[in-house]
Design a protein around this motif. Structure first.
Motif, mmCIF file in Angstrom:
data_model
loop_
_atom_site.group_PDB
_atom_site.id
_atom_site.type_symbol
_atom_site.label_atom_id
_atom_site.label_comp_id
_atom_site.label_asym_id
_atom_site.label_seq_id
_atom_site.Cartn_x
_atom_site.Cartn_y
_atom_site.Cartn_z
ATOM 1 N N MET A 204 0.842 -1.200 0.000
ATOM 2 C CA MET A 204 0.000 0.000 0.000
ATOM 3 C C MET A 204 0.878 1.252 0.000
ATOM 4 N N SER A 205 0.494 2.222 -0.820
ATOM 5 C CA SER A 205 1.216 3.489 -0.898
ATOM 6 C C SER A 205 0.376 4.589 -0.266
ATOM 7 N N PHE A 206 0.946 5.791 -0.231
ATOM 8 C CA PHE A 206 0.246 6.924 0.379
ATOM 9 C C PHE A 206 -1.063 7.239 -0.356
ATOM 10 N N SER A 207 -1.045 7.126 -1.683
ATOM 11 C CA SER A 207 -2.245 7.438 -2.475
ATOM 12 C C SER A 207 -3.371 6.440 -2.259
ATOM 13 N N ASP A 208 -3.043 5.265 -1.700
ATOM 14 C CA ASP A 208 -4.076 4.256 -1.448
ATOM 15 C C ASP A 208 -4.849 4.513 -0.160
ATOM 16 N N LEU A 209 -4.389 5.433 0.655
ATOM 17 C CA LEU A 209 -5.073 5.722 1.912
ATOM 18 C C LEU A 209 -6.399 6.424 1.650
ATOM 19 N N PRO A 210 -7.368 6.252 2.519
ATOM 20 C CA PRO A 210 -8.656 6.941 2.334
ATOM 21 C C PRO A 210 -8.502 8.454 2.506
ATOM 22 N N LEU A 211 -9.483 9.204 2.023
ATOM 23 C CA LEU A 211 -9.409 10.665 2.035
ATOM 24 C C LEU A 211 -9.299 11.247 3.440
ATOM 25 N N HIS A 212 -10.020 10.645 4.384
ATOM 26 C CA HIS A 212 -9.964 11.208 5.738
ATOM 27 C C HIS A 212 -8.580 11.048 6.357
ATOM 28 N N MET A 213 -7.828 10.017 5.910
ATOM 29 C CA MET A 213 -6.449 9.868 6.386
ATOM 30 C C MET A 213 -5.546 10.929 5.761
ATOM 31 N N HIS A 214 -5.750 11.227 4.474
ATOM 32 C CA HIS A 214 -4.998 12.312 3.830
ATOM 33 C C HIS A 214 -5.241 13.625 4.559
ATOM 34 N N ASP A 215 -6.517 13.860 4.848
ATOM 35 C CA ASP A 215 -6.893 15.099 5.525
ATOM 36 C C ASP A 215 -6.251 15.197 6.905
ATOM 37 N N LYS A 216 -6.226 14.085 7.622
ATOM 38 C CA LYS A 216 -5.647 14.067 8.973
ATOM 39 C C LYS A 216 -4.136 14.337 8.921
ATOM 40 N N ILE A 217 -3.465 13.781 7.926
ATOM 41 C CA ILE A 217 -2.021 13.997 7.774
ATOM 42 C C ILE A 217 -1.736 15.472 7.501
ATOM 43 N N LEU A 218 -2.538 16.084 6.620
ATOM 44 C CA LEU A 218 -2.354 17.505 6.314
ATOM 45 C C LEU A 218 -2.555 18.368 7.557
ATOM 46 N N TYR A 219 -3.521 18.008 8.389
ATOM 47 C CA TYR A 219 -3.801 18.799 9.590
ATOM 48 C C TYR A 219 -2.699 18.655 10.641
ATOM 49 N N ASN A 220 -1.857 17.639 10.510
ATOM 50 C CA ASN A 220 -0.764 17.446 11.468
ATOM 51 C C ASN A 220 0.537 18.096 11.016
ATOM 52 N N LEU A 221 0.542 18.683 9.823
ATOM 53 C CA LEU A 221 1.725 19.389 9.346
ATOM 54 C C LEU A 221 1.698 20.826 9.863
ATOM 55 N N SER A 222 2.814 21.282 10.380
ATOM 56 C CA SER A 222 2.886 22.646 10.934
ATOM 57 C C SER A 222 3.639 23.608 10.032
ATOM 58 N N ASP A 223 4.178 23.109 8.917
ATOM 59 C CA ASP A 223 4.931 23.946 7.985
ATOM 60 C C ASP A 223 4.103 24.148 6.722
ATOM 61 N N ALA A 224 3.832 25.398 6.374
ATOM 62 C CA ALA A 224 2.996 25.694 5.207
ATOM 63 C C ALA A 224 3.610 25.174 3.915
ATOM 64 N N PHE A 225 4.935 25.222 3.796
ATOM 65 C CA PHE A 225 5.582 24.761 2.569
ATOM 66 C C PHE A 225 5.446 23.247 2.408
ATOM 67 N N ASP A 226 5.406 22.516 3.522
ATOM 68 C CA ASP A 226 5.169 21.080 3.442
ATOM 69 C C ASP A 226 3.760 20.796 2.923
ATOM 70 N N ILE A 227 2.805 21.595 3.354
ATOM 71 C CA ILE A 227 1.420 21.434 2.883
ATOM 72 C C ILE A 227 1.331 21.720 1.385
ATOM 73 N N ILE A 228 1.982 22.787 0.946
ATOM 74 C CA ILE A 228 1.951 23.155 -0.470
ATOM 75 C C ILE A 228 2.626 22.088 -1.325
ATOM 76 N N ASN A 229 3.794 21.600 -0.868
ATOM 77 C CA ASN A 229 4.511 20.574 -1.627
ATOM 78 C C ASN A 229 3.717 19.278 -1.697
ATOM 79 N N LEU A 230 3.074 18.906 -0.595
ATOM 80 C CA LEU A 230 2.263 17.693 -0.593
ATOM 81 C C LEU A 230 1.053 17.855 -1.513
ATOM 82 N N GLY A 231 0.526 19.075 -1.575
ATOM 83 C CA GLY A 231 -0.615 19.314 -2.449
ATOM 84 C C GLY A 231 -0.290 19.190 -3.919
ATOM 85 N N GLN A 232 0.982 19.269 -4.270
ATOM 86 C CA GLN A 232 1.384 19.143 -5.674
ATOM 87 C C GLN A 232 1.497 17.697 -6.134
#
Length: 336
Positions: A204-232
């Motif tokens: 299983m890869s990161f893209s295989d995780l359900p949407l609520h898990m993606h959302d939870k991971i994003l909410y645990n990031l404290s660096d805006a640039f990490d959020i932007i890079n992950l969004g790409q």
């Protein structure tokens, strides 16, 4: 009288009573590791042929430093930033991911304003550790953005000192500093050319995780640039990374103590572009710093140390005397 106890100046010696009197215990090998100490660089062997006797002198160093700011009856002189840089084990600290960002940030602050205050030995140690930091990023691809900022600040400082201020403020030969500048430029090129290889997983890869898990991971990031890079990475993550609630929480996390952000929180306006607000606030206020592990300062005995290694403390409740030390606070401890 043998010294049996401990005081605020030193960890003291360990003694054992024998039939011939008191004998000081000397630690070797694993015993030193148990006492959070390290064998130093050499083992000096003196051979006395007359008595057919070998004497081994083991030199070791504690992983803490007493922060001395003035002369007392017991101690003369003071502790400098360079001495702390040499005594505290930063070479090993960068191998620990919990401490890597802390050490890199500290080195960035030193590069901005404190480089001329370091002694020649401390400057040499600084660049040796900096080389290890760069090598770790090139090998492990860990947080290259932070190290790029560090090298850029260091490059700017050295250019300013050598061209505008004058080479007299730098310790050592001018040619050495020229070589260091060339090395910094070389490191910057290597980091700019760094390509992180795509890793192939059979499971299983990161893209295989359900949407609520993606959302939870994003909410645990404290660096805006990490959020932007992950969004790409994917269109789905791009949509999640633009969530207004996500950026609102990020603003409150970093700038909740700032007056303007507090007034917005009370107002509860739905028309605020929180992503734009975040970057506007970032121009005026620093982000809240977060580190997995930091240096600690004991207010009772004025000792600076890594918490994992502890220190000799005579306080009845040592934990109540401990204070985490941010990189800026570390610099301030040695401002006289």
């Amino acid at each position: 009288m043998p010294f049996l106890g401990q005081d605020w100046r030193s960890p003291g010696w360990s003694w054992t009573k024998t039939e011939h009197g008191w004998k000081r215990m000397v630690y070797f090998g694993h015993e030193l590791e148990d006492n959070n100490r390290e064998i130093m660089l050499f083992l000096l062997t003196l051979i006395y042929s007359k008595h057919d006797f070998c004497c081994f002198l083991v030199v070791f160093r504690d992983k803490w430093i007493y922060v001395q700011k003035g002369s007392t009856k017991e101690r003369h002189g003071y502790c400098t930033l360079g001495e702390a840089l040499n005594r505290l084990d930063f070479s090993s600290a960068i191998q620990d991911l919990r401490r890597f960002n802390y050490v890199a940030k500290l080195f960035q602050l030193i590069a901005r304003s404190q480089l001329p205050s370091l002694s020649g030995a401390a400057q040499k140690n600084y660049f040796n550790i900096l080389e290890k930091i760069v090598r770790k990023v090139l090998e492990d691809h860990y947080n290259p953005r932070l190290v790029k900022e560090l090298l850029q600040d260091l490059n700017s400082t050295l250019h300013s000192l050598t061209i505008h201020v004058g080479r007299c403020v730098l310790v050592g030969n001018v040619n050495i500093w020229g070589c260091r500048l060339e090395t910094i430029v070389k490191w910057q090129q290597e980091l700019n050319n760094l390509e992180i290889p795509k890793q192939i997983y059979n499971g299983m890869s990161f893209s295989d995780l359900p949407l609520h898990m993606h959302d939870k991971i994003l909410y645990n990031l404290s660096d805006a640039f990490d959020i932007i890079n992950l969004g790409q990475a994917t269109p789905t993550l791009q949509a999640l990374s633009e969530n207004r609630t996500l950026w609102k929480k990020l603003c409150h996390f970093h700038f909740s103590d700032k007056p303007f952000c507090r007034s917005l929180a009370v107002n509860k306006s739905d028309n605020v572009d929180w992503k734009l607000m975040y970057f506007s606030l970032l121009k005026h206020y620093p982000m809240k710093e977060q580190y997995g592990d930091t240096l600690h300062f004991c207010k009772h005995c004025s000792i600076l140390f890594w918490k994992d290694f502890d220190h000799p403390c005579t306080a009845s409740d040592p934990d109540s005397c401990l204070m985490p030390v941010s990189p800026q606070h570390f610099i301030d401890l040695f401002m006289f």
